[in-house]
Enzyme design. Structure first.
Site, mmCIF file in Angstrom:
data_model
loop_
_atom_site.group_PDB
_atom_site.id
_atom_site.type_symbol
_atom_site.label_atom_id
_atom_site.label_comp_id
_atom_site.label_asym_id
_atom_site.label_seq_id
_atom_site.Cartn_x
_atom_site.Cartn_y
_atom_site.Cartn_z
ATOM 1 N N ARG A 1 -2.709 11.188 6.057
ATOM 2 C CA ARG A 1 -2.855 9.806 6.510
ATOM 3 C C ARG A 1 -2.366 8.832 5.451
ATOM 4 O O ARG A 1 -2.616 9.017 4.271
ATOM 5 C CB ARG A 1 -4.322 9.512 6.829
ATOM 6 C CG ARG A 1 -4.595 8.065 7.144
ATOM 7 C CD ARG A 1 -6.012 7.813 7.586
ATOM 8 N NE ARG A 1 -7.004 7.916 6.540
ATOM 9 C CZ ARG A 1 -7.176 7.022 5.561
ATOM 10 N NH1 ARG A 1 -6.368 5.977 5.465
ATOM 11 N NH2 ARG A 1 -8.136 7.186 4.667
ATOM 12 N N GLU A 48 -6.311 2.230 -3.410
ATOM 13 C CA GLU A 48 -4.870 2.183 -3.618
ATOM 14 C C GLU A 48 -4.390 0.748 -3.826
ATOM 15 O O GLU A 48 -3.297 0.521 -4.348
ATOM 16 C CB GLU A 48 -4.234 2.724 -2.331
ATOM 17 C CG GLU A 48 -2.958 3.449 -2.474
ATOM 18 C CD GLU A 48 -2.709 4.252 -1.199
ATOM 19 O OE1 GLU A 48 -3.597 5.025 -0.796
ATOM 20 O OE2 GLU A 48 -1.640 4.088 -0.623
ATOM 21 N N HIS A 78 -11.375 12.938 0.570
ATOM 22 C CA HIS A 78 -11.491 11.587 1.112
ATOM 23 C C HIS A 78 -11.497 11.509 2.628
ATOM 24 O O HIS A 78 -12.303 10.791 3.207
ATOM 25 C CB HIS A 78 -10.341 10.755 0.548
ATOM 26 C CG HIS A 78 -10.371 9.310 0.932
ATOM 27 N ND1 HIS A 78 -11.481 8.531 0.719
ATOM 28 C CD2 HIS A 78 -9.447 8.500 1.514
ATOM 29 C CE1 HIS A 78 -11.233 7.293 1.157
ATOM 30 N NE2 HIS A 78 -10.017 7.259 1.644
ATOM 31 N N ARG A 109 -0.625 9.488 -0.614
ATOM 32 C CA ARG A 109 -1.735 10.052 -1.378
ATOM 33 C C ARG A 109 -1.598 11.543 -1.654
ATOM 34 O O ARG A 109 -1.933 12.003 -2.746
ATOM 35 C CB ARG A 109 -3.036 9.807 -0.612
ATOM 36 C CG ARG A 109 -3.380 8.348 -0.568
ATOM 37 C CD ARG A 109 -4.520 8.075 0.378
ATOM 38 N NE ARG A 109 -4.851 6.653 0.343
ATOM 39 C CZ ARG A 109 -5.746 6.089 1.135
ATOM 40 N NH1 ARG A 109 -6.391 6.805 2.037
ATOM 41 N NH2 ARG A 109 -6.005 4.801 1.045
ATOM 42 N N LEU A 140 -14.411 6.071 -4.792
ATOM 43 C CA LEU A 140 -13.024 5.683 -4.578
ATOM 44 C C LEU A 140 -12.647 4.398 -5.296
ATOM 45 O O LEU A 140 -13.386 3.424 -5.264
ATOM 46 C CB LEU A 140 -12.791 5.500 -3.076
ATOM 47 C CG LEU A 140 -11.305 5.443 -2.731
ATOM 48 C CD1 LEU A 140 -10.718 6.833 -2.839
ATOM 49 C CD2 LEU A 140 -11.110 4.892 -1.345
ATOM 50 N N HIS A 191 -7.756 11.928 -2.136
ATOM 51 C CA HIS A 191 -7.264 10.628 -2.600
ATOM 52 C C HIS A 191 -7.078 10.706 -4.112
ATOM 53 O O HIS A 191 -7.964 11.180 -4.818
ATOM 54 C CB HIS A 191 -8.278 9.546 -2.226
ATOM 55 C CG HIS A 191 -7.780 8.147 -2.399
ATOM 56 N ND1 HIS A 191 -7.442 7.631 -3.627
ATOM 57 C CD2 HIS A 191 -7.550 7.154 -1.507
ATOM 58 C CE1 HIS A 191 -7.037 6.374 -3.473
ATOM 59 N NE2 HIS A 191 -7.096 6.063 -2.201
ATOM 60 N N PHE A 214 0.847 -1.187 0.000
ATOM 61 C CA PHE A 214 0.000 0.000 0.000
ATOM 62 C C PHE A 214 0.883 1.238 0.000
ATOM 63 O O PHE A 214 2.041 1.171 0.424
ATOM 64 C CB PHE A 214 -0.909 0.011 1.241
ATOM 65 C CG PHE A 214 -2.373 0.051 0.903
ATOM 66 C CD1 PHE A 214 -3.035 -1.084 0.502
ATOM 67 C CD2 PHE A 214 -3.084 1.247 0.968
ATOM 68 C CE1 PHE A 214 -4.377 -1.060 0.183
ATOM 69 C CE2 PHE A 214 -4.433 1.286 0.648
ATOM 70 C CZ PHE A 214 -5.088 0.137 0.255
ATOM 71 N N GLN A 273 -7.484 15.142 3.301
ATOM 72 C CA GLN A 273 -6.822 14.335 2.276
ATOM 73 C C GLN A 273 -7.639 14.209 0.987
ATOM 74 O O GLN A 273 -8.826 13.902 1.050
ATOM 75 C CB GLN A 273 -6.577 12.930 2.822
ATOM 76 C CG GLN A 273 -5.908 12.012 1.809
ATOM 77 C CD GLN A 273 -5.458 10.709 2.446
ATOM 78 O OE1 GLN A 273 -6.240 9.787 2.610
ATOM 79 N NE2 GLN A 273 -4.200 10.652 2.830
#
Lengths: 599, 238
Positions: A405, A252, A363, A283, A249, A239, A117, A237
Site C-alpha cells: 500500500r 512518512e 504496520h 514503504r 509510527l 513501515h 508522500f 507492510q
C-alpha cells in the site's frame, strides 16, 4: 442472560470505514455500530500524514496519475478497476469530508493544503507530487473525529465496548453477530439483514508494530473458523520509520517535508538504491533497503537500526524539502507537531538537533476479507458472494493496495470503500428479508469463552503471545525464506496446541479483559497461520512479500491473488493447523500493463 | 530499575469498596507507565483491569491518576514519575462512576460532550463548483487548539468544579464547543453559547487551571474556556 436485537444492518468496528459506512447506510436503513472500543479510540485516529486525492490545489495532478502510482506501488497485484474507483472517488470523498467540517490545513487561497508522500508522483513516476491532503500530522485523528461528530449529528446508534466474538453464518448467509457487552459480560445476539466488517487490521501478531493493542482481527478469525477465504494474507507492510524498539509510527510526512534516511557512515543511502524518488520511495522498498544496510554492517553502531534525520540543517544541505526550499525548525514544528513530540517523549531525542533511531515496524495488512468493489464479501475466488456480508477498510481486501500500500491510501480506502460499502448495504437491505436464525446461535461461542474463563492449565497467554510475536517478526517479516517461514509455521502449530492449556486469573463476569485478551490471542494465532502459510506458498518476491530464496517477481506464475481457507469442521477455537486449501483469483488489469518497478 | 507500584483496586463482584494493592516491579527508566501496568497484569495479577489501545498518546483510552495527577499512562515515562526504590501510585479518574479497577463509566462524560452539538452546522448551499468551502489559514488557525482534543477526559476529571457537581458540562465539552464556535464555516455558535451560558455551563469554571495542566495534548484549556466566557459576555465571536 442473552439479549436479542434486530437491525437492518450491523457494522462491526467504529474506525474510519465503519463510521463512513454508518453515515451512508443510516440515511436509508436502521443501522447499529458495534465496537469493542469507544469510537474515538479507533486506530484510524493514529494516522498522521495525510489522505491522497488529485485535487491539484498545489500543482498539476490527475486521478490517472494517482491510479498509476497505486497500481505500481502495489507491484501490479492491484485490481485496477478498484484502483480507478479509489483514485477517482478520492476527490469528492475528500470534499465530502471538508463539507462535514474536517479542519484541513489551507493554502494561501483558502483551499485544502497538500504535501508529498512516498510513491505519489506526477506524470507517471517523473517526480514527487503534492497530493496528500492534511491537517498538520493528525489527519487520521481529524477524520475519525469528524466522522464521529457527524454520526452524533445523524443520531447513529452505537453499542460501545461490545466485543464481537462470532458471526452468525449459515449456508453462505450472514445473519448477524454475537457480541459480549464487556461491562456486564452478558451476551447479545444481533440479528441483521446485512453485516459489515470494519474491524481494521491485525498487526499484533508481530513483535514490533505500530498497531494498537486492540488490533487482533477477531471478526476475521471468526470468518476463518467458519471456512471463509482470506485474500493475499502474505502481504503485510512493514513501515520503515517506526521508533526503535517500540514500533510507534513516525509518519512518512517527515520525509515528505524533507527528512532523509542516514546510515552509520552518515550517508543518505536511499540515493544509491532509488535515484529518482530517493527517501520518498514506497514503504516496502525503503524497509528492504534499511534491512540491507543493517545486514552489510551500516546500521548505527553496527546495530539493527538507522536514523531518520529531520534536522533543518540536513534537509537544507540535501535540498530535500519540497521544491528544494530552505526550511526552518519553526516550520517543521508547525507541520509535524505530533511526531516531533513523540520523538521527544518516547526517545528523549531533540529532533531539531539530532537524528532519530528508527527501524521497520509491522504496520498494515494489505490482505484480508476478500470483497468486490461494493464491499460485498466473496465466498470463493470464483466471485461467488456471501449473502448479507460486507467488509471495508483495512479488514477488507478489494484489492486496491495489491502487494504494497502507498502511504495515505489507507485513509482514502476507508472513506471511498466505507462509503461504497455503506451505500451497497443500504441498497441490499431494501430488497432483503431477515434470514431465520439458527437455534441458540450464541451457544457455541459462549461455551468456548467459558472454557477459557474456567480452564485450569499450565500455560500463560502472555508467554504464548510473546513467542508468536517474536517468531512472526523474525521469520515472516521484511525478508522471508522457505526455511524461515517453516520455522514460524512449526512454532505457531506448537503455540496453538499450548493455547488449549491457557489458564487465566480473572474468573469474573464484568470487564474481564483477561478473558478477552486470551480470546484475542487465539484469533491472532489463526491469522498468523493464514499469513505464514500464504507466504510459504508464494514462491516469488512482490511488494511487501520479499523471498530471499525467490528474489524475482514472477508474473508468468504469480500475477494472481491468493485465497486461503480453513477446510476443517467449523470451530470456535483456534483451527487445526495445516487444514487449509489455497485457490487463486486473477488480477484485474485495465490501463497499466505490469512493468519492472523502478523509482 | 526496581520500585513499587501501588494501584487502587476495585472488583465490583467481590469488593465492598476500593483498596490499594502494591506490586514490586522492575522496569526500564524509559518504559511507559502503561508498560508497568502491563507488567502487573501479565506477570503478577491478570485481574488488573484498565483501558488502553494505541499506547502512544492518541486514542485517549488510558487517562488515569498517576501520583495524584491526571495523565495518559502511555505518555508518561517511568523515569519521570518514580525513583529507584520509590512508589508509583495509580488510581482511576475522579468524578466519574467507578466500574472496576482503573475503569470508570465514561457515559456521563460523553453525554456532556454531546450536549454542546459537537459537529459542524452549516445549512448554506455547498459551493457550486463541487469543491471545498474556502477558509483562510488565519480562520483555520483560530480554532486549531481545540481540534487536538482526544476526548480522554483528563481535563474534566481534574476539575474541582466538576468534582463538586457532575452536572457541570466540564472543560472537554467546552473545548469541543470552542472548536466549532470559532470555526467561521459554522453557524450554530448561538445555540452552543446558550447551552454554555446556562447554570451548568462555563460560569462553573473557577479558572483553577487543573485542566490545562492535565491535558496530554497541551491544549490551553483554561484559555479556550476564557474565550467562550468572553464571547458570552460581549456577544461577539472574535
Amino acid at each position: 442472560m442473552v439479549h436479542h436485537h434486530k437491525f437492518d444492518a450491523i457494522i462491526v468496528g467504529a474506525g474510519g470505514a465503519g463510521l463512513m459506512a454508518a453515515l451512508h447506510a443510516s440515511k436509508a436503513a436502521d443501522v447499529a455500530v458495534i465496537s469493542k472500543l469507544y469510537p474515538t479510540r479507533s486506530h484510524t485516529g493514529t494516522a498522521q500524514g495525510g489522505i491522497a486525492a488529485a485535487l491539484a490545489n498545489m500543482e498539476e495532478d490527475h486521478w490517472e496519475w494517482h491510479m498509476y502510482d497505486t497500481v505500481k506501488g502495489g507491484d501490479y497485484l492491484v485490481d485496477q478497476d478498484a484502483a480507478e474507483i479509489l483514485a477517482r472517488d478520492a476527490i469528492d470523498a475528500i470534499i465530502e469530508l471538508e463539507h462535514m467540517g474536517l479542519p484541513f490545513d489551507r493554502t494561501p487561497d483558502g483551499r485544502i493544503e497538500q504535501r508529498r508522500f512516498g510513491g505519489h508522483t506526477a506524470d507517471y513516476g517523473k517526480r514527487p507530487v503534492m497530493r496528500a491532503c492534511k491537517s498538520a500530522d493528525r489527519t487520521g485523528h481529524m477524520i475519525l473525529q469528524t466522522l464521529f461528530q457527524n454520526c452524533i449529528k445523524q443520531k447513529v446508534k452505537f453499542f460501545d465496548e461490545f466485543f464481537v466474538v462470532d458471526l452468525i453464518l449459515e449456508h453462505g448467509v450472514c445473519k448477524g453477530v454475537i457480541a459480549q457487552d464487556i461491562n456486564t459480560g452478558e451476551y447479545h445476539v444481533f440479528h441483521a439483514k446485512a453485516t459489515l466488517l470494519a474491524s481494521g487490521g491485525f498487526g499484533r501478531m508481530f513483535k514490533v508494530t505500530s498497531n494498537a493493542h486492540s488490533l487482533t482481527g477477531d471478526p476475521v478469525a471468526a470468518a476463518w473458523r467458519r471456512g471463509l477465504p482470506l485474500e493475499d494474507m502474505e502481504f503485510f507492510q512493514f513501515h520503515p520509520t517506526g521508533i526503535y524498539k517500540m514500533g510507534i509510527l513516525l509518519s512518512e510526512a517527515a520525509r515528505g517535508e524533507g527528512g532523509v534516511f542516514i546510515n552509520d557512515k552518515g550517508e543518505r543511502f536511499m540515493e544509491r538504491y532509488m535515484p529518482t524518488l530517493k527517501d520518498l520511495a514506497p514503504r516496502d522498498i525503503c524497509s528492504r533497503c534499511m534491512y540491507l544496510e543493517v545486514k552489510e554492517g551500516r546500521g548505527i553502531g553496527g546495530k539493527d537500526y538507522l536514523y531518520l534525520d529531520i534536522r533543518p540543517e540536513s534537509i537544507n544541505k540535501y535540498k530535500s524539502a519540497p521544491g528544494g526550499k530552505t526550511v526552518t525548525a519553526h516550520e517543521l514544528e508547525q507541520k509535524l507537531p505530533d511526531i516531533i513530540e513523540m520523538m521527544r517523549v518516547y526517545q528523549g531525542v531533540e529532533p531539531m538537533k539530532e537524528p532519530v533511531p528508527i527501524q521497520p515496524t509491522a504496520h498494515y495488512a494489505m490482505g484480508g476479507v476478500p470483497t468486490d468493489n461494493d464491499g460485498r464479501v466473496l465466498a470463493e475466488a470464483s466471485g461467488k458472494l456471501v449473502h448479507g456480508l460486507f467488509a471495508a477498510g483495512e479488514v477488507a481486501c478489494v484489492s486496491v493496495h495489491g502487494a504494497n500500500r502507498l502511504g495515505t491510501n489507507s485513509l482514502v480506502d476507508l472513506v471511498v470503500y466505507g462509503r461504497r460499502g455503506g451505500r451497497a448495504m443500504a441498497e441490499f437491505v431494501k430488497g432483503a428479508d431477515y434470514a431465520p436464525l439458527p437455534k441458540d446461535p450464541e451457544a457455541a461461542i459462549i461455551s468456548e469463552l467459558e472454557r477459557i474463563r474456567t480452564q485450569k492449565g499450565s500455560e500463560k497467554a502472555v508467554k504464548i503471545r510473546n513467542e508468536m510475536q517474536e517468531v512472526m517478526m523474525d521469520n515472516v517479516g521484511v525478508f522471508r525464506t522457505e526455511a524461515m517461514i517453516q520455522t514460524a509455521i512449526n512454532k505457531v502449530k506448537e503455540l496453538k496446541e499450548r493455547f488449549c492449556r491457557v489458564q487465566i486469573d480473572d474468573k469474573g463476569q464484568r470487564f474481564n479483559t483477561d478473558l478477552l485478551e486470551a480470546f484475542e490471542l487465539g484469533c491472532l494465532l489463526d491469522l498468523a497461520e493464514a499469513t505464514a502459510a500464504s507466504a510459504l506458498n508464494r514462491t516469488e518476491s512482490r511488494g511487501a512479500h520479499a523471498r530471499d530464496d525467490f528474489q524475482q517477481r514472477d508474473d508468468a506464475n504469480w500475477l494472481k491473488h491468493t485465497f486461503i481457507r480453513y477446510t476443517g469442521a467449523e470451530t470456535m477455537e483456534p483451527t487445526r493447523m495445516g487444514a487449509t486449501a489455497i485457490d487463486y483469483k486473477p488480477v484485474t488489469i485495465t490501463r497499466f500493463q505490469p512493468q519492472e518497478r523502478k523509482y | 530499575m526496581k520500585f513499587t507500584v501501588k494501584i487502587k483496586r476495585y472488583n465490583p463482584e467481590t469488593d465492598a469498596r476500593p483498596h490499594f494493592e502494591s506490586y514490586a516491579v522492575e522496569a526500564d527508566p524509559i518504559d511507559r507507565v502503561l508498560d508497568v501496568l502491563h507488567t502487573v497484569k501479565w506477570h503478577h495479577d491478570g485481574t488488573l483491569t484498565l483501558r488502553r489501545s494505541c499506547a502512544h498518546g492518541i486514542c485517549g483510552s488510558d487517562a488515569m491518576r498517576i501520583n495524584g495527577r491526571n495523565a495518559l499512562a502511555c505518555k508518561l515515562l517511568v523515569r519521570d514519575v518514580v525513583k529507584e526504590g520509590g512508589t508509583l501510585q495509580i488510581e482511576p479518574l475522579l468524578g466519574l462512576p467507578l466500574i472496576k479497577d482503573l475503569i470508570v463509566d465514561m457515559e456521563p462524560f460523553f453525554e456532556h460532550y454531546r450536549s454542546v452539538s459537537p459537529f459542524l452546522v452549516n445549512d448554506e448551499p455547498l459551493p457550486e463548483d463541487g469543491r471545498e468551502r474556502l477558509q483562510s489559514s488565519e480562520a483555520r488557525e483560530r480554532f486549531d487548539h481545540g481540534t487536538k482534543c482526544i476526548l480522554c477526559a483528563a481535563c474534566t476529571t481534574s476539575c474541582p468544579s466538576f468534582w463538586a457537581n457532575g452536572q457541570y458540562v466540564g472543560p472537554a465539552a467546552i473545548v469541543q464547543a470552542h472548536r466549532f464556535i470559532f470555526d467561521d464555516r459554522d453557524h450554530a455558535a448561538e445555540e452552543r453559547l446558550q447551552v454554555l451560558g446556562e447554570q451548568f455551563g462555563v460560569w462553573r469554571c473557577r479558572t483553577a487551571f487543573n485542566c490545562t495542566e492535565a491535558c496530554p495534548r497541551e491544549i490551553p484549556v483554561t484559555q479556550l474556556i476564557g474565550e467562550v466566557k468572553q464571547a458570552l459576555a460581549s456577544g461577539k465571536i472574535e
